[in-house]
Design an enzyme around this catalytic site. Structure first.
Site, PDB file in Angstrom:
ATOM      1  N   ASP A 267      64.524  35.813 123.171  1.00  0.00           N
ATOM      2  CA  ASP A 267      65.594  35.417 122.259  1.00  0.00           C
ATOM      3  C   ASP A 267      64.949  35.107 120.898  1.00  0.00           C
ATOM      4  O   ASP A 267      63.721  35.072 120.764  1.00  0.00           O
ATOM      5  CB  ASP A 267      66.388  34.225 122.804  1.00  0.00           C
ATOM      6  CG  ASP A 267      67.798  34.182 122.196  1.00  0.00           C
ATOM      7  OD1 ASP A 267      68.022  34.801 121.132  1.00  0.00           O
ATOM      8  OD2 ASP A 267      68.680  33.521 122.773  1.00  0.00           O
TER       9      ASP A 267
HETATM   10  C1  BGC Z   1      71.095  33.931 120.391  1.00  0.00           C
HETATM   11  C2  BGC Z   1      71.267  35.261 121.095  1.00  0.00           C
HETATM   12  C3  BGC Z   1      71.392  36.388 120.102  1.00  0.00           C
HETATM   13  C4  BGC Z   1      70.187  36.376 119.190  1.00  0.00           C
HETATM   14  C5  BGC Z   1      70.153  37.507 118.196  1.00  0.00           C
HETATM   15  C6  BGC Z   1      70.033  33.996 119.312  1.00  0.00           C
HETATM   16  O1  BGC Z   1      70.019  32.847 118.538  1.00  0.00           O
HETATM   17  O2  BGC Z   1      70.771  32.948 121.348  1.00  0.00           O
HETATM   18  O3  BGC Z   1      72.389  35.195 121.947  1.00  0.00           O
HETATM   19  O4  BGC Z   1      71.533  37.606 120.754  1.00  0.00           O
HETATM   20  O5  BGC Z   1      70.160  35.128 118.504  1.00  0.00           O
HETATM   21  O6  BGC Z   1      71.074  37.352 117.181  1.00  0.00           O
END
Ligand code: BGC
Length: 721
Positions: A267
């Site tokens: 993530d």
């Molecule tokens: C979130 C994810 C997301 C990623 C990319 C993160 O902060 O937890 O769900 O896909 O950002 O934008």
């Protein structure tokens, strides 16, 4: 035809090129981006050189066909081997045509519309240049304080698994290579991100392996069984180790045990977050732990870029680990056809035609009508077109109805509730006033609202949470409506008029001060681009409310977690021989949620016959059937969701009081009766035992069929083995 086998690319790549292939950067880093060079805040500290950008494997956040083409074109000119960029984005519940938030979609119990919503999201995203979406999010949720419950389909492993499959089918279709109107899916957040302690985002998750496997893992597994191409690791710890650096979780369970051979991505920033977690002393250790655990792509931090080469050269990390990761990324690019057509679906002309087109918006409207849940109705709804309506509240004319994950959606283009009502009944019948802000009360607005409401036949309240009050980093400790809105209801109640509340929010709320003061409550969640029309369809009864909760509404936050498939305990409240005091209960509130899982009303009523079994004994070879007759006893044609639950009376480990095992949506005309039959097979009776094996036990069970998890009638049967 691919120019050369992808293994050849790997052979020609230097170690540095390979490592940069594992990096994912946001779009401002790339030539040709609209935001090119807008590298601010933490992005500045990444220390990314031009050479690294040239070799980077994937980009996140691109939006728009021309931009995607420009970025890819510039990249291919600079990348030594001509390896195309993989373009990823968060297309969670729609791209520009925004559908209801996933929790609302969960309440539709409509798998084919859910699949269609993902297909439309994919179509709009793919034509705008996106190759992979960071969806579906399938985290099971039991704590409405957590702001991200709106991204999940709810609290049930079976229902979540069915939706996970539907979304993957919708996003990916059957043939990613040739069907360029689809995108690859990335199931997230692996694993158990939804179980954050106290509902506080990014917080610790700690549970037994048994609980993990029995309750939290099934939906991720279902997505993978459906062919989901990617997995995103979660921010949280699992068994004391952040998922991103958790070898047992990613390498042993996901890769070796489940056989997943696709790309695993971290993530945002999560590799470096191993340091504040306390699982790595520095970036070098964070890089080592993450690559060894199985993270292929590092999103938006540069621990791999800075340290993997040295870790390989000093023999700490085997080069094989890097090669495997690169190969998986190249394989995905190949699967998407990018080596032959690096622009894939990106097409500015088609984009202008299909993005936010009528057909897509009609699908969004239909799904929104199925996602709203009528929680209470004491004769206030449906509205009649000859009634004068006072529409009051901060959401009366607000476009903030798309939800927190709709970065491409336009709140200006969203159909507001006021516009939806006017389209039904005409402006002359509707007066509108804000009454208060989402969180701010003021006397002027309040009195204006009271004056507007005084002359109306019915008050429709449009209340809720702003989109910032849920979603990522949107946890709340108090999940009531803000005080300003509660005060508005209280003041308007003094008028003694019929009142219906329409709620816009991203989580189940504590509805004290709402459900006890108004005659009708319609939970609309964040309904998406066509929200105003969809809600008006329901309020006027042009479409029958049919949504059923996929997550319990607590009586109060003090009960959380409160969910239907809980254990009975050794001292259940209400048992025939139970003591008064020494039972599992709260002294100051009920054990039950205010509105249970599976619950929702219609403008008609349904009657269920006693369920009947085809036999009282079943075997693995001889399944049972259970049947009920459901009758529409009211005066409107409507859809009912018939739900099958099972309880295993005694197990090796304790079994829940009820577990959803099937459901059927049926349309019934007034007076019509339909017979609904479910098969019960031995496979449905299996569970994880104390040694983590998965099987059923001979013995007694109860099957329940009914309109929700609370009101289902049960019959006993025996499994013989
Ligand atoms: C979130 C994810 C997301 C990623 C990319 C993160 O902060 O937890 O769900 O896909 O950002 O934008």
């Amino acid at each position: 035809m691919t120019q050369q086998p992808i293994e050849n690319y790997l052979k020609q790549m230097t170690l540095e090129e390979k490592i940069d292939q594992l990096l994912q950067l946001a779009v401002p880093f790339f030539e040709g981006a609209r935001t090119e060079g807008e590298i601010t805040g933490p992005m500045q500290e990444l220390g990314v050189s031009e050479e690294t950008v040239r070799n980077t494997g994937s980009v996140l956040g691109l939006s728009g066909a021309q931009e995607a083409i420009n970025v890819q074109q510039a990249h291919l000119k600079k990348n030594r081997l001509g390896i195309p960029l993989l373009m990823m984005a968060d297309i969670i519940h729609g791209f520009k045509t925004i559908f209801p938030v996933p929790l609302a979609i969960g309440c539709s119990w409509d798998l084919s519309l859910a699949e269609r919503s993902a297909e439309i999201a994919a179509r709009e995203a793919a034509v705008s240049g996106v190759h992979v979406t960071f969806a579906p999010m399938v985290d099971l949720v039991r704590d409405p304080r957590w702001g991200r419950v709106m991204e999940s389909t709810g609290e049930d492993p079976y229902l979540n698994s069915e939706f996970a499959r539907a979304f993957v089918r919708g996003f990916q279709g059957r043939d990613l290579r040739n069907d360029t109107s689809r995108v690859a899916a990335c199931v997230k957040h692996f694993a158990a991100y939804g179980a954050a302690e106290g509902g506080r985002d990014y917080n610790t998750v700690d549970m037994s392996e048994w609980r993990l496997r029995e309750t939290y893992l099934p939906a991720y597994k279902a997505a993978l069984e459906e062919g989901c191409e990617m997995v995103m690791a979660s921010f949280n710890t699992v068994d004391g180790i952040p998922a991103t650096g958790n070898r047992r979780l990613l390498r042993q369970l996901l890769r070796e045990e489940w056989g997943f051979n696709g790309v695993i991505i971290s993530d945002w920033g999560a590799v470096k977050e191993l340091i504040p977690h306390g699982a790595a002393a520095d970036e070098k250790e964070a890089a080592r732990r993450s690559i060894e655990a199985g993270i292929d792509i590092e999103m938006m931090t540069t621990c791999y870029m800075k340290h993997l080469a040295e870790l390989v050269k000093t023999g700490v990390v085997e080069e094989k680990r890097i090669d495997e990761a690169v190969l998986r990324i190249l394989q995905l690019k190949e699967k998407l056809g990018l080596f032959d057509n690096p622009y894939r679906g990106a097409d500015p002309e088609r984009e202008a035609e299909i993005v936010f087109c009528e057909e897509h918006r009609a699908a969004s409207r239909e799904l929104a009508t199925k996602s709203c849940v009528l929680l209470k109705n004491e004769g206030v709804l449906p509205l009649r077109r000859d009634q004068s309506i006072a529409l009051i509240g901060p959401f009366a004319q607000s476009g903030d109805i798309l939800g927190p994950w709709s970065w491409q959606g336009s709140t200006e283009a969203a159909v507001r509730l006021y516009d939806g009502l006017v389209a039904k009944a005409g402006a002359s019948r509707i007066v509108v006033a804000e009454g208060c802000g989402i969180e701010e009360a003021d006397d002027r607005r309040l009195e204006e609202a009271v004056a507007a409401a005084a002359g109306a036949d019915v008050i429709v309240l449009a209340l809720g949470e702003s989109s910032e009050m849920s979603g990522e980093a949107g946890s709340r400790g108090d999940i009531r409506l803000p005080q300003a809105q509660l005060a508005l209801i209280e003041r308007l109640a003094e008028l003694g008029k019929p009142m219906a509340a329409v709620l816009f929010n991203g989580r189940p709320l504590d509805l004290h001060g709402v459900a006890d003061r108004v005659g009708a409550v319609l939970e609309a969640w964040f309904p998406g681009s066509e929200g105003g029309h969809a809600i008006a369809d329901l309020l006027y009864g042009d479409v029958q409310p049919s949504g059923r909760l996929s997550m319990s509404f607590p009586y109060a936050a003090g009960q959380i977690p409160v969910y239907y498939n809980h254990f009975n305990t050794g001292r259940p409240k209400g048992a025939p021989d139970a003591q008064i005091r020494y039972v599992s209960q709260y002294l100051d509130m009920p054990n039950e949620p205010l509105f249970p899982f599976g619950f929702g009303l219609s403008y008609t009523t349904f009657m269920y016959s006693e369920p009947e079994l085809s036999a009282t004994v079943m075997t693995p070879e001889q399944p049972l059937t259970i049947k009920v007759n459901v009758t529409n006893t009211g005066s409107a044609a409507a859809e009912e969701t018939v739900q099958l639950y099972i309880r295993d009376i005694a197990g090796d480990v304790v079994r829940p009081v009820k577990e959803l095992k099937g459901f059927r949506k049926i349309l019934l005309q007034p007076g019509e009766t339909q017979e609904v039959t479910f098969e019960i097979t031995e496979a449905q009776l299996r569970y994880h035992h104390s040694d983590l094996t998965y099987s059923s036990d001979a013995g007694e069970f109860v099957a329940f069929v009914g309109p929700n998890s609370r009101d289902a009638a049960g019959v006993r049967f025996i499994l013989q083995k």
